[in-house]
Design a protein around this motif. Structure first.
Motif, PDB file in Angstrom:
ATOM      1  N   PRO B 447      34.864  35.005  31.482  1.00 34.14           N
ATOM      2  CA  PRO B 447      36.059  34.981  32.340  1.00 34.14           C
ATOM      3  C   PRO B 447      35.684  34.936  33.825  1.00 34.14           C
ATOM      4  N   GLN B 448      34.606  35.634  34.199  1.00 37.50           N
ATOM      5  CA  GLN B 448      34.174  35.640  35.603  1.00 37.50           C
ATOM      6  C   GLN B 448      33.804  34.223  36.049  1.00 37.50           C
ATOM      7  N   VAL B 449      32.997  33.570  35.229  1.00 37.78           N
ATOM      8  CA  VAL B 449      32.568  32.209  35.576  1.00 37.78           C
ATOM      9  C   VAL B 449      33.778  31.266  35.537  1.00 37.78           C
ATOM     10  N   ALA B 450      34.682  31.476  34.586  1.00 38.47           N
ATOM     11  CA  ALA B 450      35.874  30.631  34.513  1.00 38.47           C
ATOM     12  C   ALA B 450      36.660  30.715  35.823  1.00 38.47           C
ATOM     13  N   ALA B 451      36.862  31.925  36.308  1.00 36.69           N
ATOM     14  CA  ALA B 451      37.665  32.111  37.521  1.00 36.69           C
ATOM     15  C   ALA B 451      36.959  31.489  38.730  1.00 36.69           C
ATOM     16  N   ALA B 452      35.667  31.742  38.868  1.00 38.48           N
ATOM     17  CA  ALA B 452      34.927  31.197  40.013  1.00 38.48           C
ATOM     18  C   ALA B 452      34.893  29.667  39.934  1.00 38.48           C
ATOM     19  N   THR B 453      34.775  29.142  38.723  1.00 30.34           N
ATOM     20  CA  THR B 453      34.746  27.695  38.529  1.00 30.34           C
ATOM     21  C   THR B 453      36.089  27.080  38.911  1.00 30.34           C
ATOM     22  N   ALA B 454      37.164  27.764  38.568  1.00 27.26           N
ATOM     23  CA  ALA B 454      38.490  27.260  38.919  1.00 27.26           C
ATOM     24  C   ALA B 454      38.626  27.137  40.432  1.00 27.26           C
ATOM     25  N   VAL B 455      38.058  28.088  41.154  1.00 27.11           N
ATOM     26  CA  VAL B 455      38.182  28.079  42.615  1.00 27.11           C
ATOM     27  C   VAL B 455      37.313  26.977  43.229  1.00 27.11           C
ATOM     28  N   ARG B 456      36.083  26.865  42.777  1.00 23.36           N
ATOM     29  CA  ARG B 456      35.150  25.904  43.392  1.00 23.36           C
ATOM     30  C   ARG B 456      35.247  24.499  42.789  1.00 23.36           C
ATOM     31  N   GLY B 457      35.762  24.408  41.576  1.00 28.44           N
ATOM     32  CA  GLY B 457      35.880  23.090  40.947  1.00 28.44           C
ATOM     33  C   GLY B 457      34.621  22.658  40.226  1.00 28.44           C
ATOM     34  N   THR B 458      33.531  23.382  40.415  1.00 35.12           N
ATOM     35  CA  THR B 458      32.293  23.116  39.677  1.00 35.12           C
ATOM     36  C   THR B 458      31.852  24.422  39.032  1.00 35.12           C
ATOM     37  N   LEU B 459      31.049  24.325  37.968  1.00 33.10           N
ATOM     38  CA  LEU B 459      30.602  25.536  37.279  1.00 33.10           C
ATOM     39  C   LEU B 459      29.980  26.494  38.297  1.00 33.10           C
ATOM     40  N   SER B 460      30.511  27.708  38.361  1.00 30.27           N
ATOM     41  CA  SER B 460      30.099  28.652  39.409  1.00 30.27           C
ATOM     42  C   SER B 460      30.214  30.075  38.910  1.00 30.27           C
ATOM     43  N   SER B 461      29.492  30.959  39.548  1.00 32.30           N
ATOM     44  CA  SER B 461      29.689  32.380  39.258  1.00 32.30           C
ATOM     45  C   SER B 461      30.371  33.015  40.464  1.00 32.30           C
ATOM     46  N   PRO B 462      30.934  34.207  40.296  1.00 31.75           N
ATOM     47  CA  PRO B 462      31.611  34.851  41.426  1.00 31.75           C
ATOM     48  C   PRO B 462      30.694  34.994  42.644  1.00 31.75           C
ATOM     49  N   ALA B 463      29.389  35.097  42.406  1.00 32.29           N
ATOM     50  CA  ALA B 463      28.455  35.248  43.529  1.00 32.29           C
ATOM     51  C   ALA B 463      28.447  34.012  44.428  1.00 32.29           C
ATOM     52  N   ASP B 464      28.887  32.881  43.885  1.00 31.66           N
ATOM     53  CA  ASP B 464      28.909  31.651  44.679  1.00 31.66           C
ATOM     54  C   ASP B 464      30.140  31.549  45.592  1.00 31.66           C
TER      55      ASP B 464
END
Ligand code: SF4
Lengths: 195, 469
Positions: B447-464
Motif C-alpha cells: 500500500p505504501q508503494v501504491a500510494a507513492a506511485t500514484a503521486v509520482r506516476g512511476t513506481l516509487s516508495s514514500p521515501a521518494d
C-alpha cells in the motif's frame, strides 16, 4: 465418475512452465453456473494465437497434455479441470503440479502423472518430430508409454485407486457419518458459529 | 517428540484415521462465495443431499459485485446470474448470507476475521486459494476446489493427506519503510512460486511477532503464491487482543477457556519441520514485481532483469516471455516504470490498516494527472470505519476514487478492469497475464508503494516523495 485404467490418445506438447489456472481457463469463464461446456474456455487466450500448439491440426483430437513444470499454479478454480476435460484431455503429464490443481484433478477424474523433466523433454521431442503420435497412460501400471519411451509416473495411491474404481468421494465419507457425529460431540463450546 | 503448530491443529480435527487412507478432517468454518459454489450446490441437489452444518457455513458476495451504483441491478448478466444463484442457494439450503448492501458484505477473507469468526486452532476452508489468509490467527486454513466445497457442505469434513511443514523464520527487525507485503514478496522471490508446494508454512521469528494482525494476514494471504497450501502464525497476545470483543469471539468463561487452549498452539521446541528457510529482516527493502508471476519480484531500487541473468533455460524463456508481455526492456530501473492505474484493495491489502497508511501518504498530496487511482475497501465495515476516520475525504481530495467493497480490480470479474496494454501498480496478490483484465500489466506492490506511485506516476516508495510543506 468414469473408471480410468488405461488410456491411449494423441499427445500434445505444451512447452511452457508455470501454466497457471488463469491461462487454463480465464476468469471470465468462471461466471457460469453449470458444470459443462467449459472446453471453449480451455487456454482461451492462447488459442487466439494461430501459432499456439492446440491450433495445429496435426494435434487435433489430442487427449494427453505434456506440460512444463509447475502446471496448474494460481487460483484454486476447479473449472480448470473441467475445461481440460471438456476440451478432451484425459490426462496431464508434467514434472511438477500445483497441489490444489492436482487435488481437483483427482476428484474430477483427470489423471495427473508426474515424471522427471527429462522425460518430458524426450516426449516433447518425439511428439514434435511426429505430431499426432499417441501415448498410453496406464494408471494401473503407473506408466506413460510413447513409442520407445516408457516412464513411470508418480500419482497418489489413494487417488489412483479411486480413479480406477470410479468412486465418488462424498459417498465414501458418508459411510463414516457416525464417526462425524461422535466427533461433533467433543468440539469445545467456545468454537464459533455463524448463526 | 514435539509437534509443530500445524500438526497440533491437524491432530485436533481428525475424525477418522485408517491405514492407507487420507485422514478425515473436521472443518470448523466453511466460507462460500458465488464463483466456486454453484456447481457444488448443483451436485448436492442432484444427489438429494443437504448441508450438514448450516451454522458453520457462511456465504458472502464478493468476486462479481460492482463497486459503484450498488443500489442498481448488476449490469453484467453473468455476474448477476452468479449472485442470483448464490442467493437462491442460501434460501434453499437455509444458509446465512451477506449480500450486497449488508454492512458485513465484503471479501470473504476480510469478513471472517473482522467478525471474529476466524480463531486460533480452527480449520477453515473456502473454495478460494487465498483462504490461507486466516492462518494469521493460528488456524489451519486452506483453499479447496468446488468438489471439495460440495464435500464439506454435505459432510463438514474433508479426506486429506497431511501436509509437510516448512518453517520460515524471519530474524531481526524490518527496516523503516519495509512492510509485510515487501517481506512476503521477498519470501516468494526466494522460494519460488513452486517452493512451498505440499507444505504448510509457519512464519516465525522476531519480525513476524512484531507484525499487527492485518500485516500477518497479508503475509499468510500470499502463502499460496509461493505454492503452499497454507500459511500459519502462532497466536499470541496480538492475536488475542485483536479478537477480544469481536462479534463472534468467545465471551466470559468461554473466552478464558479459549485463550488457555490457544496458548498451547505453538510449535514445541523439540518439534521438527520438513524444511526451513531463514530470512534476515534487516536485508529487506521495498519490493515490487516486474513479471507475470508473484515470484518475479525485485527490490524497488533494482532494474528489470535480463534473460541473460537466468539460471537455466526454463527460467530464461520465462523471463523473455514476461518481459514481452509486460512491455519492459531489460535494464530499465524499476523506478522509471510509469503506471496508468493504481489499485488499492483486495484480501491482501484492503483492510483498515492498509487504508490508513495510504491516506497518510496521500494527505496533502495529489494523485498524478497520468494515473487513475481506485481505492476499494475489503468489506462494508472497513468502508464505514474508513469514513468514520475521514480517510475517504483524504482519498477524494487527492484525486483517487473511493468505492464500495468487493474483490474489484484484483481479478476484474466486475467492471473494474485495467485496460489492455495498460499498466497497474496493485496491492493485490497476483500479476498473472490478464489477471486485472485482458492484456493488463500488473506490478504487485505494498500500500505504501501504491500510494507513492500514484503521486509520482512511476513506481516509487514514500521515501521518494518530497515532504508535504
Ligand atoms: S480479493 Fe482477489 S485474491 Fe482475494 S478473494 Fe477476491 S479475487 Fe481472490
Amino acid at each position: 465418475m468414469e473408471k480410468f485404467v488405461t488410456h491411449t490418445g494423441i499427445a500434445v506438447p505444451l512447452r511452457r512452465s508455470n501454466v497457471d489456472t488463469d491461462q487454463i481457463v480465464p476468469a471470465e469463464y468462471l461466471k457460469r453456473v453449470s458444470r459443462s461446456g467449459f472446453g471453449d474456455g480451455c487456454f482461451a487466450a492462447w488459442r487466439k494465437d494461430p501459432d499456439f500448439v492446440l491450433n495445429n491440426d496435426a494435434y487435433a483430437g489430442s487427449s494427453v497434455l505434456i506440460a512444463g513444470p509447475d502446471f496448474g499454479t494460481g487460483s484454486s478454480r476447479e473449472h480448470a479441470v473441467w475445461a481440460l476435460q471438456d476440451y478432451g484431455f484425459k490426462a496431464v503429464i508434467s514434472s511438477r503440479f500445483a497441489d490444489i490443481f492436482r487435488g481437483n484433478s483427482g476428484k474430477g477424474g483427470l489423471v495427473t502423472g508426474q515424471v522427471e523433466q527429462d522425460v518430458i523433454e524426450k516426449i516433447w521431442e518425439k511428439i514434435e518430430a511426429a505430431p499426432g503420435t499417441t501415448v498410453t497412460v496406464n494408471l494401473e501400471e503407473r506408466t506413460i508409454t510413447c513409442d520407445d519411451i516408457v516412464a513411470e509416473f508418480v500419482i497418489d495411491d489413494y487417488v489412483r485407486w479411486r480413479l480406477m474404481e470410479g468412486l465418488d468421494d462424498i459417498g465414501l465419507t458418508l459411510k463414516h457419518v457416525d464417526s462425524i457425529g461422535e466427533f461433533e460431540t467433543t468440539r469445545p463450546a467456545f468454537k464459533p458459529t455463524v448463526a | 517428540m514435539g509437534k509443530t503448530l500445524a500438526e497440533k491443529v491437524w491432530d485436533a480435527h481428525v475424525v477418522r484415521r485408517a491405514e492407507g487412507e487420507p485422514d478425515l478432517l473436521y472443518i470448523d468454518l466453511h466460507l462460500v462465495h458465488e464463483v466456486t459454489s454453484p456447481q457444488a450446490f448443483d451436485g448436492l441437489r442432484n444427489s438429494g443431499r443437504t448441508v450438514r452444518r448450516p451454522d458453520l457455513t457462511l456465504l458472502t458476495e464478493d468476486h462479481n459485485v460492482p463497486t459503484l451504483n450498488i443500489d442498481k441491478p448488476i449490469a453484467d448478466p453473468v455476474s448477476a446470474e452468479q449472485i442470483r444463484v448464490l442467493r437462491a442457494n442460501a434460501e434453499e439450503f437455509g444458509l446465512k448470507i451477506f449480500s450486497l448492501g449488508n454492512v458485513e458484505q465484503g471479501i470473504v477473507h476480510v469478513v471472517g476475521p473482522q467478525l471474529g469468526l476466524t480463531q486460533p486452532g480452527m480449520t477453515v476452508v473456502c473454495g478460494d486459494s487465498h483462504t490461507s489468509t486466516h492462518g494469521a490467527f493460528g488456524a489451519l486454513a486452506f483453499g479447496i476446489g468446488t468438489s471439495e466445497v460440495e464435500h464439506v457442505l454435505a459432510t463438514q469434513t474433508l479426506p486429506l493427506k497431511p501436509f509437510k511443514t516448512m518453517a520460515i523464520t524471519v530474524n531481526g527487525k524490518l527496516p523503516e519503510g519495509v512492510t509485510a507485503k515487501d517481506l512476503i514478496l521477498a519470501i516468494i522471490a526466494k522460494i519460488g512460486t513452486g517452493g512451498g508446494q505440499g507444505y504448510v508454512l509457519e512464519y516465525r521469528g522476531e519480525a513476524i511477532r512484531n507484525l499487527s494482525m492485518e500485516a500477518r494476514m497479508t503475509i499468510c494471504n500470499m502463502s499460496i503464491e509461493g505454492g503452499a497450501r497454507a500459511g500459519m502464525i502462532a497466536p499470541d497476545d496480538v492475536t488475542f487482543e485483536y479478537l477480544k470483543g469481536r462479534d463472534r469471539a468467545p465471551q466470559g468463561a468461554d473466552w478464558d477457556a479459549a485463550v488457555e487452549y490457544w496458548k498451547t498452539l505453538v510449535t514445541d521446541d523439540d518439534a521438527t519441520f520438513d524444511a526451513e528457510v531463514i530470512i534476515e529482516a534487516s536485508e529487506l527493502a521495498p519490493f515490487v514485481t516486474w513479471g507475470t508471476n508473484p515470484g518475479q519480484g525485485l527490490p524497488l531500487s533494482a532494474s528489470v532483469p535480463s534473460p541473460a541473468d537466468a539460471h537455466d533455460e526454463v527460467e530464461k524463456v520465462a523471463i523473455e516471455r514476461a518481459l514481452e508481455y509486460m512491455g519492459l526492456e531489460a535494464g530499465t530501473p524499476l523506478k522509471n516504470i510509469a503506471v496508468d492505474t493504481v489499485f488499492v484493495g483486495s484480501c491482501t491489502n484492503g483492510r483498515i490498516e492498509d487504508l490508513r497508511v495510504v491516506a497518510d501518504i496521500l494527505k496533502g498530496r495529489k494523485v498524478s494527472e497520468s494515473v487513475d487511482m481506485i481505492i476499494v475497501p475489503g468489506s462494508g465495515r472497513v468502508r464505514i470505519q474508513a469514513e468514520l476516520e475521514g480517510l475517504d475525504k483524504v482519498f477524494v481530495e487527492a484525486g483517487a476514487e473511493w468505492r464500495q467493497a468487493g474483490c474489484s480490480m484484483c481479478l476484474a470479474m466486475n467492471p473494474d478492469k485495467v485496460a489492455p496494454g495498460e499498466r497497474a501498480a496493485s496491492t493485490s496478490n497476483r500479476n498473472f497475464e490478464g489477471r486485472q483484465g485482458p492484456g493488463s500489466r500488473t506490478h504487485l506492490v505494498s500500500p505504501q508503494v501504491a500510494a507513492a506511485t500514484a503521486v509520482r506516476g512511476t513506481l516509487s516508495s514514500p521515501a521518494d516523495l518530497t515532504p508535504v510543506a
